[in-house]
Design a protein around this motif. Structure first.
Motif, PDB file in Angstrom:
ATOM      1  N   ILE A   4      -5.316   2.630   5.215  1.00  0.00           N
ATOM      2  CA  ILE A   4      -6.250   2.808   4.096  1.00  0.00           C
ATOM      3  C   ILE A   4      -6.340   1.524   3.273  1.00  0.00           C
ATOM      4  N   LEU A   5      -5.188   0.899   3.037  1.00  0.00           N
ATOM      5  CA  LEU A   5      -5.189  -0.356   2.278  1.00  0.00           C
ATOM      6  C   LEU A   5      -5.937  -1.451   3.035  1.00  0.00           C
ATOM      7  N   TYR A   6      -5.748  -1.509   4.350  1.00  0.00           N
ATOM      8  CA  TYR A   6      -6.464  -2.501   5.152  1.00  0.00           C
ATOM      9  C   TYR A   6      -7.975  -2.266   5.076  1.00  0.00           C
ATOM     10  N   GLN A   7      -8.386  -0.995   5.175  1.00  0.00           N
ATOM     11  CA  GLN A   7      -9.814  -0.683   5.105  1.00  0.00           C
ATOM     12  C   GLN A   7     -10.382  -1.035   3.728  1.00  0.00           C
ATOM     13  N   THR A   8      -9.609  -0.745   2.679  1.00  0.00           N
ATOM     14  CA  THR A   8     -10.055  -1.057   1.323  1.00  0.00           C
ATOM     15  C   THR A   8     -10.187  -2.564   1.148  1.00  0.00           C
ATOM     16  N   ALA A   9      -9.189  -3.313   1.613  1.00  0.00           N
ATOM     17  CA  ALA A   9      -9.231  -4.780   1.487  1.00  0.00           C
ATOM     18  C   ALA A   9     -10.372  -5.363   2.304  1.00  0.00           C
ATOM     19  N   SER A  10     -10.643  -4.785   3.468  1.00  0.00           N
ATOM     20  CA  SER A  10     -11.744  -5.274   4.303  1.00  0.00           C
ATOM     21  C   SER A  10     -13.088  -5.001   3.650  1.00  0.00           C
ATOM     22  N   ALA A  11     -13.211  -3.834   3.037  1.00  0.00           N
ATOM     23  CA  ALA A  11     -14.479  -3.461   2.407  1.00  0.00           C
ATOM     24  C   ALA A  11     -14.700  -4.212   1.098  1.00  0.00           C
ATOM     25  N   HIS A  12     -13.615  -4.560   0.417  1.00  0.00           N
ATOM     26  CA  HIS A  12     -13.703  -5.243  -0.880  1.00  0.00           C
ATOM     27  C   HIS A  12     -12.774  -6.455  -0.876  1.00  0.00           C
ATOM     28  N   PRO A  13     -13.215  -7.583  -0.296  1.00  0.00           N
ATOM     29  CA  PRO A  13     -12.348  -8.767  -0.165  1.00  0.00           C
ATOM     30  C   PRO A  13     -11.693  -9.250  -1.471  1.00  0.00           C
ATOM     31  N   PRO A  14     -12.340  -9.134  -2.631  1.00  0.00           N
ATOM     32  CA  PRO A  14     -11.661  -9.616  -3.841  1.00  0.00           C
ATOM     33  C   PRO A  14     -10.373  -8.822  -4.164  1.00  0.00           C
ATOM     34  N   THR A  15     -10.264  -7.621  -3.647  1.00  0.00           N
ATOM     35  CA  THR A  15      -9.062  -6.816  -3.934  1.00  0.00           C
ATOM     36  C   THR A  15      -7.928  -7.081  -2.945  1.00  0.00           C
ATOM     37  N   SER A  16      -8.202  -7.855  -1.899  1.00  0.00           N
ATOM     38  CA  SER A  16      -7.195  -8.022  -0.846  1.00  0.00           C
ATOM     39  C   SER A  16      -5.941  -8.758  -1.340  1.00  0.00           C
ATOM     40  N   ILE A  17      -6.098  -9.795  -2.133  1.00  0.00           N
ATOM     41  CA  ILE A  17      -4.927 -10.547  -2.605  1.00  0.00           C
ATOM     42  C   ILE A  17      -4.072  -9.704  -3.551  1.00  0.00           C
ATOM     43  N   PRO A  18      -4.640  -9.003  -4.545  1.00  0.00           N
ATOM     44  CA  PRO A  18      -3.786  -8.141  -5.373  1.00  0.00           C
ATOM     45  C   PRO A  18      -3.096  -7.024  -4.567  1.00  0.00           C
ATOM     46  N   LEU A  19      -3.798  -6.482  -3.579  1.00  0.00           N
ATOM     47  CA  LEU A  19      -3.190  -5.454  -2.734  1.00  0.00           C
ATOM     48  C   LEU A  19      -2.010  -6.021  -1.934  1.00  0.00           C
ATOM     49  N   PHE A  20      -2.200  -7.216  -1.407  1.00  0.00           N
ATOM     50  CA  PHE A  20      -1.124  -7.850  -0.657  1.00  0.00           C
ATOM     51  C   PHE A  20       0.086  -8.079  -1.557  1.00  0.00           C
ATOM     52  N   HIS A  21      -0.124  -8.579  -2.761  1.00  0.00           N
ATOM     53  CA  HIS A  21       0.980  -8.821  -3.694  1.00  0.00           C
ATOM     54  C   HIS A  21       1.692  -7.510  -4.052  1.00  0.00           C
ATOM     55  N   ARG A  22       0.911  -6.466  -4.215  1.00  0.00           N
ATOM     56  CA  ARG A  22       1.505  -5.154  -4.534  1.00  0.00           C
ATOM     57  C   ARG A  22       2.363  -4.648  -3.378  1.00  0.00           C
ATOM     58  N   LEU A  23       1.854  -4.788  -2.151  1.00  0.00           N
ATOM     59  CA  LEU A  23       2.626  -4.376  -0.978  1.00  0.00           C
ATOM     60  C   LEU A  23       3.915  -5.186  -0.846  1.00  0.00           C
ATOM     61  N   ALA A  24       3.822  -6.477  -1.092  1.00  0.00           N
ATOM     62  CA  ALA A  24       5.009  -7.333  -0.998  1.00  0.00           C
ATOM     63  C   ALA A  24       6.044  -6.925  -2.045  1.00  0.00           C
ATOM     64  N   ALA A  25       5.596  -6.654  -3.268  1.00  0.00           N
ATOM     65  CA  ALA A  25       6.514  -6.239  -4.333  1.00  0.00           C
ATOM     66  C   ALA A  25       7.159  -4.891  -4.005  1.00  0.00           C
ATOM     67  N   ASP A  26       6.368  -3.947  -3.516  1.00  0.00           N
ATOM     68  CA  ASP A  26       6.897  -2.635  -3.138  1.00  0.00           C
ATOM     69  C   ASP A  26       7.921  -2.760  -2.012  1.00  0.00           C
ATOM     70  N   SER A  27       7.651  -3.650  -1.082  1.00  0.00           N
ATOM     71  CA  SER A  27       8.571  -3.878   0.028  1.00  0.00           C
ATOM     72  C   SER A  27       9.896  -4.431  -0.467  1.00  0.00           C
TER      73      SER A  27
END
Length: 140
Positions: A4-27
């Motif tokens: 779902i996150l990949y699809q969201t980032a693909s559909a809305h490229p400006p959100t991809s970097i914040p999503l990646f940072h959030r995933l990294a922090a959660d990890s």
């Protein structure tokens, strides 16, 4: 959720970097929690090893004590040494077969056999001993 996150980032490229940072922090948070659990589990097993050592000594000092054998069986069961645990439970029953408290040993021995069978199936499925013990202890 990663799909779902990949699809969201693909559909809305400006959100991809914040999503990646959030995933990294959660990890990193999840990894830190896992390390804490692993450390506590290792300390618990260290204490259990000492308890097993002491309880086995007590069976040598008092070989006719059913209580010493029950205690050794309980410590071994906590350490997931289920076959050995059952041997000490059996010895306790041999020493004091008339005790009402020891009738519980039959149930504990049956539980140990079921757990041992489960662990053998899990090992055959590729789980390592450490991973399996940690998972069982956290689930218990």
């Amino acid at each position: 959720t990663a799909k779902i996150l990949y699809q969201t980032a693909s559909a809305h490229p400006p959100t991809s970097i914040p999503l990646f940072h959030r995933l990294a922090a959660d990890s990193k948070i999840a990894q830190s929690k896992f390390r804490q659990i692993r450390y506590r589990h290792d300390m618990y097993e260290f204490a259990l090893l000492h308890a097993v050592r002491d309880s086995l000594r007590s069976t040598q000092i008092s070989p006719d004590s059913a209580y010493a054998h029950v205690l050794a069986g309980e410590c071994l069961a906590e350490l997931r040494k289920l076959k050995e645990s059952n041997e000490y439970y059996r010895r306790a029953l041999e020493i004091d077969s008339g005790s009402k408290e020891l009738y519980e040993m039959e149930g504990l021995m049956a539980k140990n056999r079921v757990s041992e069978e489960f662990m053998e199936v899990a090992r055959a499925s590729g789980f390592s001993g450490d991973t399996l013990r940690l998972a069982l202890d956290v689930a218990a």
